[in-house]
Each structure stands twice: as C-alpha cells, then as structure tokens.
Design an enzyme around this catalytic site. Structure first.
Site: not given
Ligand code: ISL
Length: 549
Positions: A98, A198, A251
């Site tokens: 990640d 991410d 993502e």
């Molecule tokens: O779940 C989400 C959207 O439906 C958001 O809450 C989420 O924060 C967003 O998708 C981004 O997620 C990623 O980055 C965040 C981390 O908290 C999440 O776990 C990660 O998947 C910040 O790094």
C-alpha cells in the site's frame, strides 16, 4: 513469476491488524499472515495486497506513516517481511504494498524537522497563513475535521485532507517526488510486485482557492485528478515502475468514467487500473453516512456502466473501508451463504481484475457492535461526534455507524469457533463478531457447499476458461431482481445470471438458449426459477468443449 498482471491476477487483500495474531498482543502481524498463507493459496489467488505495515502511530491504522522504510514493530520485523515475500512467492503469490503518498504521519521525520524550523522540510508540506483572521480556505475534510491545523506555535496552518495527524505532502516540491521514487524502489528491490496507491487522485492541489460550497467535500474541484497528478503518475510509471515490470492499482475517490479512462489508458502510462466507488454508492443518499435500501437494479446499472465504459478495471465489492457487501442486502438474512456465493460468482465472472477482501471468502458479515465505545475507527468516531454536535438523536447517530462504519470490515478474521475466533490468544484490538461460532474458516473449508469452496471453484474456472478472463462483456438483462450478462471469446460465450433478492425469480428469456450449468451456488439442480440469491454460470451445450470446460 510471470503473471500478466492485468488478466491473470486474482488479488486477496489483507488488513494486517485484523488477520492473524501470532504473539498474543491482540493485533495481527506478519508472522500471523505467514502462518495462514496456505489458506490464501488454497483459494487459487496469486497476489496479496497488504494494507500498510509501515511504522505508524496508528491514528488511522497505518494509513498515517511515520517511516516508509521500516516495519511497524507490532507487525514484526523487516526479516519477517522478507520471509513473507519469499514464502508467498514459493506459493506463486506476489505481494502488493500500500503506497500512501498523499500524506505522511505528523510523526514522520520530515514533519518533525519542519516543525523544528527546517525550511527544506517545511516545503514538503502545504503550510499557509490564514486569511482575514480565518483559515486559509473553506475546504472540507474526508474525516469530518477542519482540514487546517495550526503549524506548531506559528500563526500558520498545515493542510490535511484526512486526520490532523496526516499532513498532506506538497507535490509541487520536486524533492517529494524524489523521496517517493526512492521509497518505491526500496520495496521493489525487496521483491514486491506493485503498489495499491492510496487516494492517489487527490495528491495534486491545483490551487488553494476557496471551493464551491458542497455537502460532500467543498474544495475537491481543486484537487481531484488534476493534470499535475497525471504527470506525476506518468513519471513514476516510466522511471520507477516500468523498469521493474511492476503493477499499480489506484484508489481514486469520486472518480468518474472519463477520469478513470484517462488514468488507466495504457498509452498514457499512468495506472494499470483503479478502484472506482460508484457501485459502492448506490445505496447512499448524498453522503455515505445516509443509506437507504440497496436497490439491485441500481447496482446492476452501475456495474454495467463501468464494465462497458472501461476496457479493463479492478473489480471489488469489499475492502477495509466498506461494510460487508452481503450485509447491504437487507433481505439476505437467512440466505447468508447463498448471498456470499452470489457475490463471489458476480465478482469472478465480471471482466477485470478481482479483489477479494479477507473474510469475504467465508461470508463474514458486519460487526455486532453494541455501542460507540466499541468502535475504533477515527472516521466513525469523528462523524459520531459531529452528528452529536448537530443534535442528531442518538438512535440516528448509531444507525449511521451501524450501516456504514469502516470497522465492519475490520473485525478480526474468523478462523475457528474458539474464543476470539482463533485470531489471537490475547485481547483482540477490535471486537470479534459473536457469529464466529458458526462463520469461520475451519467450518467453512470442510463444507463442500461452503462459501470458500465456491470461491475456489470460480477462481479455478477463471483460470481455465478464456471467455471468463478475456471475453467481452455484454449485459443481457437488468431486472428488479435478476441480472444477467454474457462473456464471449472467439464466438463462444458464458452467461452469468443471478437473483439479487430473497424472493424467487423467473429465469429471463434472454438466457434461455444457455442450458448447460457450469456452476451454481446451490447444491441441487432447479428448473426455470432462480431461488433466493441464486447464481448460475451457464453455457450452450455445444460450446462446452470449445470453452475449455
Ligand atoms: O471509505 C471512504 C469512502 O467511502 C473514505 O472514508 C476513505 O477515507 C477514502 O476512501 C480514502 O481511503 C483511503 O485513504 C484513507 C484511509 O483512511 C483509508 O483506509 C484508505 O483506504 C487515508 O489514507
């Protein structure tokens, strides 16, 4: 290992805190993962995406990284990690790391040195004066916080789109890009096959101007999938990833089809595929915290739209941020196994690279939390606080958490029916679901009609049958209950048909010529009626040999 990452890969996501604890401290760890590799391999997957295992103060469970080149001691050592890569490889499984590069932890050395006054590191972050006695701008924050926090004891503020312990990096500074290249090479040299990036489409902030007021995220028009972001992805692809033949899945929050097309267009050399969110949003009203009943037809339409709109993409129904997918079907109670298998059938017969989230393969459900004290997730706790401030009644606040909290996906993996589900001998960091007494790996994997047996069957079919891997996608039927689509390759087709409700449904006439049952999530044959959450994979009798079946 020669895997064509796009076509041949089936990915299993591990949330390390919740997977398997080897040392009794209540938190999962790398040795725990190694001890369960045989279970993962038995499914037939060939890649593991590891949620962050780097040093972190765990404000956001590892998505706040304090040292990108070291393993969180709670999770083990670098030696453990190297063993994991080796042991996984021995089972033909590659490791995907990640890569969290929109922000670091405020405990990262760069941020500490910035706070200590080193200008070089202050330029690693986005630090601004307030405006007219207020904040630098009117932006919103993903975790329902104020996105600006005072920078030390200065008059300035630093930007954080997530928690205040996750300061955003300044991607306009070329030194940040160089640091990230170095981090990526460090892990590629250790043998990882690629990265899950991410919130990658928010890294580049075009301006810090005020945004249009929005209920969702004010200001996001200034940072979603900007040219600067495309440019950085292209540099990382050419200079770092390509020389290693490495793979990336981004993502990409709030991504639309058009942006997703650009981000994954092979000619542009950016990302291999993205996680889109539209299908995760079909049961929400404006924001994810307000959910209504999931209407199957809406889900079908969104799936079809993305299947048709992109040549190839990541497909998923669960991850560590989403409630369990089967728990979203309000009428799935009493049909848990069938529903879990229906989702498996859908996931593994769509076109694209499937991602399975830990526990999905045994049909784990949402957590059985009883009060906010049991919820550990920072996002859920923040939203609960905000809703309280807004005078939402307690019952509504709790309902929001129980429908949407990210902790539903993070309850410890259910290995067996013993106390703590075989996850730990200590006190689990998050409540183990009481249903581990009957939903667990030990029980499911000896059941020939178990959920994991169906996952194995479907993964095996994907591997043996080119129509499922490379075939085109065509939607055949999108009804109130039933979804049917065709995957065709060199004139031979397979058809997936499924009932997404608990009420029996008629087989649509569009699938009538396909009389040979290739797979089904029910043990006994049935006629023209699809039972609750029934999934069938069908073919024409005359095509069976040519399909490789
Ligand atoms: O779940 C989400 C959207 O439906 C958001 O809450 C989420 O924060 C967003 O998708 C981004 O997620 C990623 O980055 C965040 C981390 O908290 C999440 O776990 C990660 O998947 C910040 O790094």
């Amino acid at each position: 290992m020669t895997v064509n990452y796009k076509k041949d890969m089936v990915v299993y996501q591990i949330y390390p805190r919740s997977f398997m604890d080897s040392d009794g401290d209540g938190v999962g760890d790398i040795r725990g993962i190694i001890s369960r590799l045989d279970h993962i391999a038995s499914l037939g997957v060939n890649a593991i995406w590891l949620s962050p295992v780097y040093v972190s103060p765990n404000d956001d469970n590892g998505y706040d990284i304090a040292d990108y080149k070291a393993i969180q001691p709670q999770f083990g050592t670098m030696e453990d990690f190297e063993t994991l890569v080796r042991e996984a490889k021995a089972r033909s499984i590659g490791i995907i790391m990640d890569l969290v590069i929109n922000h670091t932890s405020d405990e990262h050395e760069w941020f500490r040195r910035a706070l200590a006054g080193e200008e070089k590191y202050q330029d690693y972050y986005i630090i601004r004066e307030g405006k007219d006695g207020g904040l630098p701008n009117n932006w919103g924050n993903f975790f329902a916080e104020c996105p600006w926090t005072k920078f030390g004891d200065t008059d300035k503020y630093y930007l954080h789109l997530f928690s205040k312990k996750q300061p955003d990096l300044n991607w306009r500074n070329p030194a940040v890009l160089e640091e990230v290249k170095d981090i990526m090479r460090f892990w590629l040299d250790k043998g990882v096959i690629g990265f899950r990036c991410d919130v990658i489409n928010v890294i580049w902030k075009d301006t810090l101007d005020d945004g249009k007021k929005s209920l969702v995220l004010t200001g996001s028009e200034h940072y979603l999938s900007k040219d600067g972001c495309h440019n950085i992805l292209n540099i990382l692809r050419r200079e770092v990833l390509d020389p290693y033949g490495a793979f990336t899945v981004g993502e990409t929050v709030f991504v639309d089809l058009e942006k997703a097309r650009d981000l994954t267009d092979p000619a542009r050399k950016e990302l291999d595929m993205v996680f889109s969110f539209e299908h995760m949003e079909v049961d929400q009203v404006i924001v994810k915290w307000f959910k209504t009943r999931l209407v199957p037809q809406k889900l079908m339409r969104v799936i079809t739209k993305w299947q048709q709109g992109l040549d190839w993409n990541a497909t998923y129904f669960e991850n560590h941020d989403q409630p369990r997918f089967l728990s979203r079907f309000s009428d799935a109670k009493g049909h848990r196994k069938e529903c879990a298998k229906m989702i498996a059938g859908l996931l593994l017969t769509l076109r694209g690279t499937p991602y399975i989230y830990e526990g999905q393969e045994i049909g784990m459900t949402n957590g059985d939390f009883e009060n906010i004290g049991e919820i550990m997730d920072i996002e859920s706790r923040n939203i609960y606080k905000l809703a309280k401030k807004l005078h939402f009644p307690r019952a509504l606040r709790w309902k929001m958490i129980m429908r949407t909290s990210r902790d539903h996906a993070r309850t410890p993996m259910q290995w067996d029916w013993s106390e703590n589900a075989g996850f730990t001998t200590g006190r689990p960091w998050l409540k183990v679901n009481a249903n581990h007494e009957y939903i667990n790996v030990k029980r499911d994997t000896v059941d020939k009609n178990g959920v994991s047996a169906f996952f194995k069957q479907m993964i095996h079919l994907r591997k043996t049958c080119p129509a499922l891997l490379e075939g085109s996608f065509e939607s055949l039927f999108e009804g109130r209950q039933v979804y049917a689509f065709k995957r065709e390759y060199e004139g031979k087709a397979l058809v997936s048909v499924m009932n997404m409700t608990a009420k029996p449904a008629k087989l649509p006439q569009q699938v009538m010529g396909y009389t040979q049952m290739v797979a089904c999530n029910y043990a006994e044959e049935a006629g023209d009626t699809l039972r609750p959450f029934e999934f069938r994979l069908l073919a024409k009798r005359s095509d069976i040999n040519a399909l490789g079946l």
